[in-house]
Write an enzyme that holds these catalytic residues in place. Structure first.
Site, PDB file in Angstrom:
ATOM      1  CB  SER A  54      -0.844   0.056   1.278  1.00  0.00           C
ATOM      2  OG  SER A  54      -1.625  -1.087   1.409  1.00  0.00           O
ATOM      3  CG  HIS A 101      -2.209  -0.583  -3.938  1.00  0.00           C
ATOM      4  ND1 HIS A 101      -2.464   0.752  -3.641  1.00  0.00           N
ATOM      5  CD2 HIS A 101      -2.635  -1.282  -2.848  1.00  0.00           C
ATOM      6  CE1 HIS A 101      -3.022   0.831  -2.456  1.00  0.00           C
ATOM      7  NE2 HIS A 101      -3.139  -0.375  -1.955  1.00  0.00           N
ATOM      8  CD  GLU A 128      -2.003   3.808  -6.104  1.00  0.00           C
ATOM      9  OE1 GLU A 128      -2.070   3.111  -5.069  1.00  0.00           O
ATOM     10  OE2 GLU A 128      -1.873   5.045  -6.067  1.00  0.00           O
ATOM     11  CG  ASN A 134      -3.153   3.666   1.051  1.00  0.00           C
ATOM     12  OD1 ASN A 134      -4.193   3.728   1.699  1.00  0.00           O
ATOM     13  ND2 ASN A 134      -2.822   2.600   0.348  1.00  0.00           N
TER      14      ASN A 134
END
Ligand SMILES: NC(=O)c1ccc[n+]([C@@H]2O[C@H](COP(=O)([O-])OP(=O)(O)OC[C@H]3O[C@@H](n4cnc5c(N)ncnc54)[C@H](O)[C@@H]3O)[C@@H](O)[C@H]2O)c1
Length: 282
Positions: free
Chosen positions: A119, A140, A152, A190
């Site tokens: 992440s 991701h 991602e 994130n």
């Protein structure tokens, strides 16, 4: 090389979802964990998830059975010699990931791409633990993997365009949309999401509102499908703390400092949904 067998390492929240979508898309999947109970829980979660899809009429019973037939679980990492593509989804700890990637580099055939579901951790750093940094990249997935369309994609400093192309095409085969992000702490998702979750936890700690009030404000006032504290419980409070720590260390800005209440809850074993208690009880 055509990709037929995919290795997924880590059978927790993410690993079992990733294994499921690959198996549903026709790949043979080897799901690996250090802990047999996690493999048993992972398989049970996949069976539940596929069962719901059958109930909703989105998957036939025959396709469910075929998907389960393509899934093998094992604690023996050496079996990854058979994998044509590998996705890692173990704990969000830089040292653990680097150690694992050195092992994977020794086991996997030289042409195999090693993807990390991290992440927040630097893909360049993970790639440096191998002799094939051109074949290490970030893939991701979002939670819950079978339902969320985004992946991602993170290109490390030495990741080759060819590896990114193969991985992005694989996302499309899985029915997902790949979006590329640069290798900065937390990437896009994130870096933006975690400060909001952290701020919501500060708001609880300072008594600005109850978890229910904060989540309701964000749902009804900002049209978020889920409040930030419900989402934090869903992600896992330990995972949130690990990501915030990487953001804080990597970007050096005090605005990413993990909320002390979050650190305290994790230390007490209150991890959210997966432990049965977080901001809410499950
Ligand atoms: N939870 C989320 O919402 C979410 C979303 C996107 C990405 N991620 C990322 O996915 C990764 C996994 O997160 P998670 O929430 O599934 O964690 P989790 O704690 O639910 O599961 C981690 C699993 O990895 C296993 N494991 C640990 N070390 C291992 C090793 N060396 N070899 C094999 N297995 C090992 C553990 O036994 C456990 O089953 C992390 O990098 C996390 O940041 C999490």
């Amino acid at each position: 090389m055509s990709i037929k067998t995919v290795g997924v390492i880590g059978a927790g929240t993410m690993g079992n979802g990733i294994a499921q979508v690959f198996a549903q898309s026709g790949f043979s999947v080897l799901l690996i964990d250090v802990a047999q109970p996690m493999l048993d829980r992972g398989r049970a979660a996949i069976e539940r998830s596929l069962g719901k899809l059958v109930e909703k009429g989105k998957l036939s019973a025959a396709d469910r059975d075929a998907t389960l037939g393509r899934l093998a679980t094992t604690t023996s990492i050496d079996r990854l010699v058979d994998a044509d593509y590998i996705v890692e989804a173990i704990v969000e700890q830089p040292e653990a990931k680097s150690t694992l990637f050195t092992t994977l580099d020794a086991i996997a055939r030289p042409e195999v791409i090693l993807a990390s579901n991290t992440s927040s951790i630097s893909i360049t750093r993970i790639g440096a633990a191998t002799k094939r940094p051109d074949k290490v990249l970030g893939m991701h997935f979002m939670n819950p993997v079978p339902l969320m369309p985004l992946v991602e994609m993170i290109r490390g400093q030495l990741t080759s365009p060819e590896s990114m192309r193969v991985a992005s095409e694989l996302c499309v085969t899985l029915g997902k949309t790949p979006i590329e992000a640069a290798d900065y702490p937390g990437f896009i998702a994130n870096r933006i999401l975690m400060p909001m979750i952290n701020e919501a936890i500060f708001a609880v700690m300072e008594g600005v509102g109850t978890p229910e009030a904060i989540d309701t404000v964000m749902k009804l006032g900002m049209n978020h499908p889920m409040g930030p504290l419900t989402l934090a419980d869903f992600i896992g409070l330990d995972v949130c703390l690990a990501i915030l720590t990487v953001l804080h260390d990597g970007l050096g800005d005090p605005k990413y400092r993990p909320c002390p209440l979050l650190s305290r809850m994790v230390a007490a074993g209150l991890l959210g949904r997966k432990s049965g208690q977080g901001f809410y009880t499950y």
